[in-house]
Design a protein around this motif. Sequence first.
Motif, PDB file in Angstrom:
ATOM      1  N   LEU A 109      29.465  -9.852  14.854  1.00 33.82           N
ATOM      2  CA  LEU A 109      29.001 -10.733  15.931  1.00 33.82           C
ATOM      3  C   LEU A 109      29.377 -10.128  17.277  1.00 33.82           C
ATOM      4  CD1 LEU A 109      29.776 -14.274  14.501  1.00 33.82           C
ATOM      5  CD2 LEU A 109      27.535 -13.249  14.880  1.00 33.82           C
ATOM      6  N   GLY A 110      28.599 -10.452  18.289  1.00 34.88           N
ATOM      7  CA  GLY A 110      28.948  -9.985  19.633  1.00 34.88           C
ATOM      8  C   GLY A 110      27.938  -9.029  20.234  1.00 34.88           C
ATOM      9  N   ALA A 111      26.964  -8.565  19.435  1.00 35.05           N
ATOM     10  CA  ALA A 111      25.931  -7.681  19.996  1.00 35.05           C
ATOM     11  C   ALA A 111      24.976  -8.515  20.849  1.00 35.05           C
ATOM     12  CB  ALA A 111      25.163  -6.997  18.867  1.00 35.05           C
ATOM     13  N   PRO A 112      24.290  -7.887  21.819  1.00 33.18           N
ATOM     14  CA  PRO A 112      23.382  -8.663  22.672  1.00 33.18           C
ATOM     15  C   PRO A 112      22.195  -9.227  21.897  1.00 33.18           C
ATOM     16  CG  PRO A 112      23.370  -6.325  23.277  1.00 33.18           C
ATOM     17  CD  PRO A 112      24.462  -6.499  22.280  1.00 33.18           C
ATOM     18  N   ARG A 113      21.751  -8.517  20.850  1.00 33.16           N
ATOM     19  CA  ARG A 113      20.635  -9.034  20.039  1.00 33.16           C
ATOM     20  C   ARG A 113      20.639  -8.350  18.672  1.00 33.16           C
ATOM     21  NH1 ARG A 113      19.345  -6.066  24.095  1.00 33.16           N
ATOM     22  NH2 ARG A 113      19.247  -7.843  25.501  1.00 33.16           N
ATOM     23  N   TYR A 114      19.936  -9.006  17.754  1.00 31.32           N
ATOM     24  CA  TYR A 114      19.918  -8.537  16.361  1.00 31.32           C
ATOM     25  C   TYR A 114      18.500  -8.570  15.818  1.00 31.32           C
ATOM     26  CZ  TYR A 114      24.904  -9.593  16.480  1.00 31.32           C
ATOM     27  OH  TYR A 114      26.230  -9.629  16.811  1.00 31.32           O
ATOM     28  N   VAL A 115      18.218  -7.608  14.940  1.00 29.14           N
ATOM     29  CA  VAL A 115      17.000  -7.696  14.125  1.00 29.14           C
ATOM     30  C   VAL A 115      17.425  -7.489  12.672  1.00 29.14           C
ATOM     31  CG1 VAL A 115      14.751  -6.697  13.606  1.00 29.14           C
ATOM     32  CG2 VAL A 115      15.498  -6.868  15.984  1.00 29.14           C
ATOM     33  N   LEU A 116      17.067  -8.437  11.811  1.00 29.24           N
ATOM     34  CA  LEU A 116      17.338  -8.327  10.381  1.00 29.24           C
ATOM     35  C   LEU A 116      16.017  -7.973   9.708  1.00 29.24           C
ATOM     36  CD1 LEU A 116      19.381 -11.647   9.865  1.00 29.24           C
ATOM     37  CD2 LEU A 116      20.211  -9.421  10.666  1.00 29.24           C
ATOM     38  N   VAL A 117      15.975  -6.866   8.994  1.00 27.35           N
ATOM     39  CA  VAL A 117      14.726  -6.431   8.356  1.00 27.35           C
ATOM     40  C   VAL A 117      14.911  -6.482   6.852  1.00 27.35           C
ATOM     41  CG1 VAL A 117      12.977  -4.622   8.207  1.00 27.35           C
ATOM     42  CG2 VAL A 117      14.366  -4.826  10.279  1.00 27.35           C
ATOM     43  N   ALA A 118      14.037  -7.211   6.161  1.00 29.13           N
ATOM     44  CA  ALA A 118      14.149  -7.327   4.704  1.00 29.13           C
ATOM     45  C   ALA A 118      12.828  -6.988   4.055  1.00 29.13           C
ATOM     46  CB  ALA A 118      14.550  -8.754   4.337  1.00 29.13           C
TER      47      ALA A 118
END
Length: 327
Positions: A109-118
């Motif tokens: 946690l703590g990153a400016p943004r996330y992308v989860l790819v499944a």
Amino acid sequence: MAASHSEVWQGGTVAATHSLTPEIRRIEIDVDDPVRVDAGAHVVVRMPIAGEIERRSYSVVDASPDGIRIALSVFSSPVSRGGAAVMNALAPGDRVELTRPLNDFPLRLGAPRYVLVAGGVGITAMIGMAERLRDAGADYRVVYAGRSRPLMAYLNQLEERHGDRLSVHVRDEGTSITVPALVEELAPGTEVYVCGPIRLMDAIRRAWLDRGLPIASLRMETFGNSGWFDAQEFTVRIPAIGLETRVSSTQSMLEALEAAGADMLYDCRKGECGLCEVRVLGLVGEIDHRDVFYSERQRNASEKMCCCVSRVVPATAGDAVVTILTT
Ligand code: FES
């Protein structure tokens, strides 16, 4: 033999099972020794397969708040053997042997943004992460790719929970994922987590490196990936210790070598750490590299392989044989 230091084994009782899609079955287990389950966790299940005790890793899709009940999801096809067949045969009341939840795919946690790819059943590794990011109020997107909607597990649940933050790519609808565009559009500082078939992970890694993005911001979960070729039986030889054994299509090379009495090193057993590396002295056939440890150049050289996941396939008709030196 080296085992992962963090494995603590326990028993569990199957509480419920049901099919999510024609290929994916949900299995809920009440564990004997509950602990808190973090997003991205998995368990290793020990089971008898063709007379040998083997191990298979499964993501924990979700868990009760007290950690007593955990849910796994198992992919299988009509011709599945090995671990998928054993898991699919489980019924309420059956006992299983499994580890406490392990986590070498932690969500930072703590990153400016996330992308989860499944891709496909890889969604099972992402559901807990998406929930955690949602609860934390993070800026995130979930990208879910599959062959057709009826084969995509947890799709309704994801649409309900994540709304516009979910992008769905369906091959049968002509909306397959375009990896270079996906990576190109990432804003600086995005952390990306990927779980899916080896082709998807490899395409993302290549696009990532082409764009010169920091490798530490790309996290991959590998187990359950399908490889470049179908798994087939092959022979492995270690001349230094006079060992030769067959690797069945449902076994990893590491499992076959362990069963034959070789003293092997390993840690992740998922193609990530490189500890199970063996040197290739001779090869009849082709290596199906299923790891994410080696660079493309190293894979093409075929001088080493991660024997926990990578396999050998015949180049033409006939047997595939690999001669190795353990390191
Ligand atoms: S044990 Fe980690 S790559 Fe094989």
